[in-house]
Each structure stands twice: as structure tokens, then as C-alpha cells.
Design a protein around this motif. Structure first.
Motif, PDB file in Angstrom:
ATOM      1  N   SER A 112      12.134   2.569 -10.963  1.00 53.98           N
ATOM      2  CA  SER A 112      11.246   3.505 -10.254  1.00 53.98           C
ATOM      3  C   SER A 112      10.023   2.787  -9.703  1.00 53.98           C
ATOM      4  N   SER A 150      -0.937   4.836   0.079  1.00 48.60           N
ATOM      5  CA  SER A 150       0.176   5.014  -0.868  1.00 48.60           C
ATOM      6  C   SER A 150      -0.258   4.746  -2.307  1.00 48.60           C
ATOM      7  N   TRP A 153      -1.607   7.949  -3.423  1.00 48.98           N
ATOM      8  CA  TRP A 153      -0.451   8.816  -3.626  1.00 48.98           C
ATOM      9  C   TRP A 153       0.185   8.533  -4.987  1.00 48.98           C
ATOM     10  N   CYS A 154       0.382   7.261  -5.301  1.00 50.85           N
ATOM     11  CA  CYS A 154       1.013   6.892  -6.569  1.00 50.85           C
ATOM     12  C   CYS A 154       0.163   7.348  -7.754  1.00 50.85           C
ATOM     13  N   SER A 157       0.734  11.005  -8.362  1.00 47.69           N
ATOM     14  CA  SER A 157       2.126  11.464  -8.471  1.00 47.69           C
ATOM     15  C   SER A 157       2.408  12.111  -9.824  1.00 47.69           C
ATOM     16  N   THR A 159       5.607  13.068 -10.861  1.00 47.44           N
ATOM     17  CA  THR A 159       6.970  12.790 -11.325  1.00 47.44           C
ATOM     18  C   THR A 159       7.405  11.391 -10.914  1.00 47.44           C
ATOM     19  N   THR A 161      10.085  10.743  -9.271  1.00 46.85           N
ATOM     20  CA  THR A 161      10.579  10.824  -7.890  1.00 46.85           C
ATOM     21  C   THR A 161       9.453  10.574  -6.900  1.00 46.85           C
ATOM     22  N   SER A 162       8.309  11.188  -7.152  1.00 41.61           N
ATOM     23  CA  SER A 162       7.149  10.986  -6.292  1.00 41.61           C
ATOM     24  C   SER A 162       6.662   9.538  -6.382  1.00 41.61           C
ATOM     25  N   ILE A 163       6.711   8.962  -7.589  1.00 39.10           N
ATOM     26  CA  ILE A 163       6.308   7.559  -7.757  1.00 39.10           C
ATOM     27  C   ILE A 163       7.222   6.644  -6.964  1.00 39.10           C
ATOM     28  N   ALA A 166       6.251   6.861  -3.294  1.00 41.31           N
ATOM     29  CA  ALA A 166       4.968   6.204  -3.042  1.00 41.31           C
ATOM     30  C   ALA A 166       5.110   4.691  -3.076  1.00 41.31           C
ATOM     31  N   ARG A 226      -2.445   6.055 -14.535  1.00 46.88           N
ATOM     32  CA  ARG A 226      -2.907   6.498 -13.218  1.00 46.88           C
ATOM     33  C   ARG A 226      -4.216   5.817 -12.814  1.00 46.88           C
TER      34      ARG A 226
END
Length: 546
Positions: A112, A150, A153-154, A157, A159, A161-163, A166, A226
Motif C-alpha cells: 500500500s 498528495s 492527502w496521504c 487518508s 483508509t 485505499t485512499s493511502i 495518494a 499521520r
């Protein structure tokens, strides 16, 4: 046949071969090039150096920029490259913690966060196309801006999937700083200045790879995973401003200057011995009789323009296809094996460090991060020795070849890859005998030393032999490298868990040895390869080698 390099049978003057000395005797061979007296030379301690390539009279030519402007551009890109290097393995020290937070296997976490490599590899060819067509500045600005957005964004995130998404976009942004910087160095610096700059750029990327996980390991232990991305976002915001204000357009259309043939070195052996100086490809037989045009120097404000027009008359699809003929160039495969794949093996170490040091030493995230200090020491040592090796070593070897420089002289220093080979073997054997953690860290030092020296050597060799064409080979090599590395993220940690640390390290040692062997035929046949590419300009339809 200097030092085992085979001479070419087709061309008298092979592109990339240079000449040493405009006066004097080298080991009994007189070397005088009186015809080169009108050519431009360096200043200060480089006043004896005949500049290659020869700069134009245009003050807007990047080769004619004042030194502060060149350095501001270069160091801004180096800072960006260090952040670029940090992003890929950033969370690797905390993979064990992340598996608990998301409730998935460590290979799921690795793949991921490793999806950044998918974006990096796929966009590598596209950023190459955009840089050739529209110039470097707009690509650099787009890259650092995309990395900045990005990264935010990361950090936000919720989940995996979002990670993944990103990180793919982070990879899009990272691609320019892993290949275009090499051609920017070629555009703004002369040949005798490129070795040290290529080394510093490589140092920036490698130090980011080692320091990023180290700092992040403390953040993930004391705050959260994060926050690490939030902190990097701040640095990327600063980086975006630096690129905007200090990285102008470096692409410049220049007229190829006259060149000197190798035969100009053949003179009377009874000449007086004089100072040895560097002369880099000059042709006295061609002299321009036309009047010099009048140039207008661009002011600073105009250099901040994002859009600078186009730099190629070819349509964008044709530009996209430019790198692919180089799949038939042995230099491309040499770069892929000796530089690209060596980077893969080295990158797998931080990617698997959480698994290795948890299994063998039961380390915490911050302790795992501290193991990267060994890598930083190796990079620093490599930086200290590589500059003299690449630049002064080149001159020393050329003096002993009747004053003639061959780019393959650089490849002698690819032997430092053996430090990496011994590092993997030593780590594997030591692990069998319950070696303390400091031994593992010492082996990591050897791996990074190997990469710092041999990686910079391969990059400078490519710049010396292919000039502007180096961008095409970089694009191919980095694309293939990142695809291999991304594929490895799906099974690397699982292999370490299932097969054991020792077996995994022996496999990496074997791979490192094979990659080193690629430098031997390149050294022997490199001059003939350069001749082959020069004799097929329609197939390798790219910029002429300077």
C-alpha cells in the motif's frame, strides 16, 4: 587499447573521447594543441581547462549563468531530491505498528505504501516527454506541487485505499527529481564540474532515504503515522517556493561548437615539458566567419515565467517514443543493472528493516529508525572519496593515456560495488552466528558506501557519453527499476519471514554480484558502443551528443 578499452574500428573520433593538454609532455609523448588557443577556458583554479561544451556568447545560455545562479538552482533541486528520497521509504520503520492499526499483513502495508513506486515508474516516461517538449522548469514546478498536495492527502487518508491512491500521485511528482536533475546538471555545468554535482545530488537522494525513516520512526512512536506526512508537507511547501524562485528554465538550444580531432595530439616528441591542462574536444579546422548576433539578457522577473514555449518541433507522441530505441543500447542495460537494480537491492533493506530487526533483535520503531544512521555514515564516506575519484582520478588516468580522456576511465571505480557485495555476505554470515546489532549496522554502512560511489560513477559516465541523450536512458532505467521494486513490495517482507533473514541476504548478495559484473564488458567495449550509437543517428533519433 588504453587500460584494456578496445579501440573502435569505424570512427577516428568517437563522441565522448576528449583530449588532455594544450602544451607539454605526458610520459614521453608530446601533447600540443595550438589550434585550441581561441577556445574559452575556465576561471580561477580551472583557468587551464578548455570548457566542454563550449558556451555560446548569449548571457542567457545556462552555461554562462553567474555561479550564484547555478548554485541556487542546483541546491534548490538537491533539497527537493532529498525530500523525494525520503518519501518512498518514509513509513518503513513503522510497518509493524501499522499492521496492528489497520489489521492487515505486513505485505499489505508494504504494497500500500509502496504504491508510490507504481506512480514513480509509470510517470517516468511521461515526465521525460514533457521536459523535452516544454522544458524543465514547468515539469519541476508541477512535480514539487504534486508531491506537496498528495502528501497532505496521504496525511488525511482514513483508509488504505485512499493511502494507495495518494502514494501513486506522490510517485507522479517524484519522478522528475530522480532523473531530470541529471540532465539539468548537464545543461548548466561543464564536464569538469559535473562529477561533484552528480555526487551531491545522489547524496541528497540517499540521505533522504536514510534520514526520512529515522526521523519518522520517532514521530510514529510519539505522535502518529499521520504527523510524519504533515511535517513533510511543510518542508515540501518551502521546497515549492524555492523551485519557483530559484529554478529558471535550463533548456537551451545551442549551436554545436567546432571540435578538435584526436590527431591534433600527435606532435614532435622533443617539445619542452610544460603544464598539463585539460582540453575537451575541440576542432580547429572549423572556424565561424559570421558576425556574432546581439543578445538581450533576460531579467529576473521574466525568468520566473512558468510557461516558456516549446523546445522541440516534434509532435508529443514522437517525443514520447524517443527513449525506446535505447533499449538496443548496451549503455541502457548497463545503467539498469549497475545503477537501477543496485538501487532496488538497497531500497529493499529499509523496506524490510521493520521485519528484519523485529525478528532478530526485537527492536522498537525508533530503534529500527536509528539503524539508518549506518547508511548515513556510508553515504558521507562515499561522498568524501567520490569527488576526487571522479574528477581528479579522470585527469590522472588521462595523463597516462597520452593526454586522451576516455569516459570508460570512470568505470574503474565501479569496483566499489564489491563493498556492497561483501556487506550483504557479511550480514548474512554474521546473522548465522548471532552477530550483535552493531555488526548489521556496519554492513548497512558498506551497502550505502557502495551505492554512493558506484551510483555516482554510473551517472557521470552516462552524462559524459550521451550528453542530452542521457535523459532518455534515465527514463528507461528508472521506469524498469521502479517496476521491479514495486513488484518486490508484495513479497519481500513475506520472504524474510518465511525463508529467514540469512537466506534473503544471500540472495541480495548474489544479485549485487551479477550487477557488478555488468561493468566489466561495459569498460572493455564502451568505446565501440559509443561509436555504434553515433553511427546510427536515424535510429537513435535524439539530440546530438556533445
Amino acid at each position: 587499447m588504453p587500460f584494456g578499452i578496445l579501440e573502435d574500428r569505424h570512427l577516428e573520433q568517437v563522441p565522448g573521447t576528449g583530449l588532455l593538454s594544450d602544451r607539454g609532455v605526458v610520459h614521453g609523448n608530446t601533447v600540443t594543441i595550438d589550434e585550441a588557443t581561441d577556445l574559452k577556458r575556465g576561471v580561477g583554479r580551472h583557468a587551464h581547462v578548455v570548457l566542454m561544451p563550449q558556451p555560446s556568447d548569449d548571457p542567457n545560455d545556462p552555461l554562462n549563468w553567474p555561479q550564484w545562479k547555478k548554485e541556487a538552482c542546483f541546491w534548490s533541486l538537491t533539497f527537493a531530491a532529498s525530500l523525494d528520497g525520503a518519501l518512498s521509504p518514509l513509513a518503513s520503520a513503522g510497518y509493524a505498528i501499522l499492521t496492528q492499526e489497520f489489521g492487515v499483513s505486513i505485505d499489505d502495508i508494504t504494497s500500500s505504501f509502496g504504491s508510490i513506486l507504481l506512480g514513480l515508474g509509470c510517470f517516468m516516461l511521461f515526465q521525460n516527454m514533457l521536459a523535452v517538449k516544454f522544458g524543465h522548469r514547468i515539469v519541476y514546478l508541477g512535480s514539487v506541487s504534486l508531491m506537496f498536495i498528495s502528501c497532505i492527502w496521504c496525511a488525511a487518508s482514513p483508509t488504505l485505499t485512499s493511502i494507495r491512491a495518494a502514494r501513486v500521485f506522490q510517485g507522479f511528482g517524484m519522478s522528475a527529481l530522480q532523473s531530470l536533475v541529471a540532465t539539468t546538471i548537464e545543461q548548466i555545468y561543464f564536464v569538469h564540474e559535473r562529477g561533484a554535482r552528480s555526487l551531491i545530488w545522489s547524496f541528497g537522494i540517499l540521505s533522504g532515504i536514510t534520514l526520512g525513516p529515522l526521523i519518522y520512526s520517532y514521530v510514529i512512536e510519539r505522535l502518529s503515522w499521520r504527523w510524519g506526512f504533515w511535517f513533510v508537507s511543510i518542508a515540501l511547501g518551502i521546497c515549492t517556493l524555492l523551485v519557483f524562485f530559484f529554478v529558471p528554465e535550463t533548456t537551451y538550444r545551442r549551436v554545436t561548437p567546432p571540435q578538435v580531432t584526436q590527431s591534433a595530439t600527435e606532435h614532435d616528441d622533443n617539445s619542452e615539458k610544460g603544464d598539463i591542462s585539460v582540453v575537451e574536444k575541440v576542432d580547429s579546422e572549423q572556424q565561424s566567419s559570421t558576425e556574432s548576433p546581439v543578445y538581450r539578457k533576460r531579467n529576473y522577473i521574466s525568468s520566473l515565467r512558468i510557461w516558456n514555449g516549446t523546445f522541440s518541433n516534434d509532435n508529443i507522441f514522437k517525443v514520447f517514443l524517443r527513449p525506446f530505441p535505447f533499449l538496443f543500447s548496451p549503455v541502457a542495460w548497463f545503467m539498469f543493472l549497475s545503477h537501477g537494480m543496485q538501487t532496488v537491492w538497497l531500497s529493499l533493506v529499509p523496506l524490510c528493516s521493520s521485519t528484519i530487526f523485529t525478528l532478530e533483535y526485537n527492536f522498537t520503531a525508533s530503534q529500527i529508525g536509528l539503524t539508518n544512521l549506518g547508511g548515513l555514515v556510508g553515504i558521507a564516506l562515499g561522498t568524501a572519496v567520490t569527488g576526487p575519484l571522479l574528477d581528479y582520478g579522470m585527469i590522472w588516468l588521462s595523463k597516462r593515456n597520452r593526454g586522451i580522456y576516455e569516459p570508460e576511465f570512470r568505470l574503474i571505480f565501479m569496483s566499489t560495488m564489491l563493498f556492497g557485495l561483501f556487506g550483504y555476505i557479511g550480514w548474512a554470515v554474521g546473522n548465522q552466528h548471532k552477530m550483535p546489532w552493531i555488526g548489521a549496522v556496519a554492513c548497512i554502512t558498506m551497502l550505502n558506501f557502495s551505492m554512493a560511489v558506484s551510483g555516482s560513477t554510473a551517472v557521470v559516465y552516462l552524462l559524459d557519453t550521451h550528453g542530452a541523450n542521457a535523459l532518455q536512458i534515465f527514463a528507461l532505467s528508472n521506469f524498469l527499476k521502479n517496476m521491479v521494486l514495486y513488484g518486490s513490495t508484495f513479497f519481500a517482507n513475506g520472504m524474510v519471514q518465511n525463508r529467514g533473514v540469512t537466506v534473503a541476504l544471500f540472495i541480495l548478495a548474489g544479485c549485487q554480484g551479477v550487477c557488478w559484473l555488468a561493468s566489466i564488458p561495459m569498460f572493455v567495449y564502451g568505446k565501440r558502443v559509443r561509436s555504434y550509437i553515433a553511427r546510427h543517428p536515424h535510429f537513435f533519433a535524439v539530440d546530438k551528443i556533445e
